[in-house]
Structure formats: structure tokens, C-alpha cells
Design a protein around this motif. Structure first.
Motif, PDB file in Angstrom:
ATOM      1  N   LYS A 281      33.111  22.216  -9.310  1.00 29.41           N
ATOM      2  CA  LYS A 281      33.491  20.839  -9.632  1.00 29.41           C
ATOM      3  C   LYS A 281      32.541  20.184 -10.634  1.00 29.41           C
ATOM      4  O   LYS A 281      32.484  18.969 -10.731  1.00 29.41           O
ATOM      5  CB  LYS A 281      33.572  19.970  -8.371  1.00 29.41           C
ATOM      6  CG  LYS A 281      34.528  20.468  -7.311  1.00 29.41           C
ATOM      7  CD  LYS A 281      35.957  20.316  -7.747  1.00 29.41           C
ATOM      8  CE  LYS A 281      36.901  20.644  -6.602  1.00 29.41           C
ATOM      9  NZ  LYS A 281      38.291  20.604  -6.998  1.00 29.41           N
ATOM     10  N   THR A 282      31.812  20.963 -11.378  1.00 24.86           N
ATOM     11  CA  THR A 282      30.824  20.391 -12.299  1.00 24.86           C
ATOM     12  C   THR A 282      31.460  19.847 -13.578  1.00 24.86           C
ATOM     13  O   THR A 282      30.847  19.031 -14.252  1.00 24.86           O
ATOM     14  CB  THR A 282      29.750  21.427 -12.673  1.00 24.86           C
ATOM     15  OG1 THR A 282      30.388  22.569 -13.234  1.00 24.86           O
ATOM     16  CG2 THR A 282      28.928  21.824 -11.459  1.00 24.86           C
ATOM     17  N   GLN A 283      32.661  20.283 -13.912  1.00 22.12           N
ATOM     18  CA  GLN A 283      33.308  19.842 -15.149  1.00 22.12           C
ATOM     19  C   GLN A 283      34.319  18.720 -14.939  1.00 22.12           C
ATOM     20  O   GLN A 283      34.740  18.102 -15.915  1.00 22.12           O
ATOM     21  CB  GLN A 283      34.010  21.033 -15.817  1.00 22.12           C
ATOM     22  CG  GLN A 283      33.056  22.150 -16.203  1.00 22.12           C
ATOM     23  CD  GLN A 283      31.993  21.678 -17.179  1.00 22.12           C
ATOM     24  OE1 GLN A 283      32.297  21.030 -18.174  1.00 22.12           O
ATOM     25  NE2 GLN A 283      30.738  21.990 -16.893  1.00 22.12           N
ATOM     26  N   LYS A 284      34.684  18.455 -13.711  1.00 27.17           N
ATOM     27  CA  LYS A 284      35.680  17.414 -13.437  1.00 27.17           C
ATOM     28  C   LYS A 284      35.035  16.035 -13.559  1.00 27.17           C
ATOM     29  O   LYS A 284      33.981  15.780 -12.984  1.00 27.17           O
ATOM     30  CB  LYS A 284      36.291  17.591 -12.052  1.00 27.17           C
ATOM     31  CG  LYS A 284      37.121  18.862 -11.945  1.00 27.17           C
ATOM     32  CD  LYS A 284      38.016  18.816 -10.767  1.00 27.17           C
ATOM     33  CE  LYS A 284      39.416  18.847 -11.301  1.00 27.17           C
ATOM     34  NZ  LYS A 284      40.417  18.689 -10.306  1.00 27.17           N
ATOM     35  N   ILE A 285      35.684  15.163 -14.294  1.00 33.24           N
ATOM     36  CA  ILE A 285      35.135  13.836 -14.583  1.00 33.24           C
ATOM     37  C   ILE A 285      34.857  13.047 -13.307  1.00 33.24           C
ATOM     38  O   ILE A 285      33.787  12.448 -13.173  1.00 33.24           O
ATOM     39  CB  ILE A 285      36.096  13.044 -15.502  1.00 33.24           C
ATOM     40  CG1 ILE A 285      36.233  13.733 -16.853  1.00 33.24           C
ATOM     41  CG2 ILE A 285      35.639  11.606 -15.666  1.00 33.24           C
ATOM     42  CD1 ILE A 285      34.953  13.798 -17.661  1.00 33.24           C
TER      43      ILE A 285
END
Length: 92
Positions: free
Chosen positions: A63-67
Motif C-alpha cells: 500500500k505504499t503507492q496508494k494516495i
């Protein structure tokens, strides 16, 4: 430290461990194409356990790329500020 403070620290530690495990478990389920944890649940866990949530996100790159999960870092900064204030005020 008083018993209340120690109790609060124990609860806080448990919340962070639960958040960490939830993020790691959800990543495991994602890899194995299984039923996933709701994103709203992960965000709520991060609100109360941002240290564990951040650790889980970084540990398994989940979930590191989800805004919307950038909120986890905001929660972490807020918690650190509150902890710093409590230390400065002499609570800890």
C-alpha cells in the motif's frame, strides 16, 4: 511512571502490533489471491497504530503507492508530536 501510564503504553504497543500484523497479513493474502482486508479497516488501524502500520507498509512494501495510504504517514507525524509533547510535559 504510574500504573495508568504503563497501561496506556501497553495498549498503544498492542495497537501498533495489531496494525503491523494486519498490513503483513493483507500483503500475504494479496500475494495468494485470497479475500482481502478492507482498505478502510487498514486506515483505521493506522489511525490508532501508525508506527506498526508504517513498519508493515515498509517491511512488505504494501500500500505504499496508494494516495489514501499517505494518511498513514500523517498519522505517524501526529502521534510523534503528541508523544514528544507528553515527554516534554513530564508525563513520561
Amino acid at each position: 511512571m504510574s500504573g495508568i501510564v504503563i497501561g496506556c503504553l501497553v495498549v498503544y504497543l498492542i495497537l501498533n502490533i495489531v496494525a503491523l500484523l494486519a498490513y503483513v497479513w493483507d500483503k500475504h493474502k494479496a500475494i495468494n489471491d485470497k479475500w482481502r482486508t478492507k482498505e478502510s479497516t487498514l486506515i483505521l488501524l493506522a489511525l490508532f497504530g501508525p508506527i506498526g502500520a508504517t513498519a508493515g507498509m515498509q517491511l512488505v512494501r504494501h500500500k505504499t503507492q496508494k494516495i489514501k495510504f499517505k494518511l498513514v504517514y500523517l498519522f505517524l507525524v501526529i502521534h510523534i508530536a503528541v508523544i514528544a509533547y507528553l515527554v516534554y510535559a513530564g508525563v513520561f
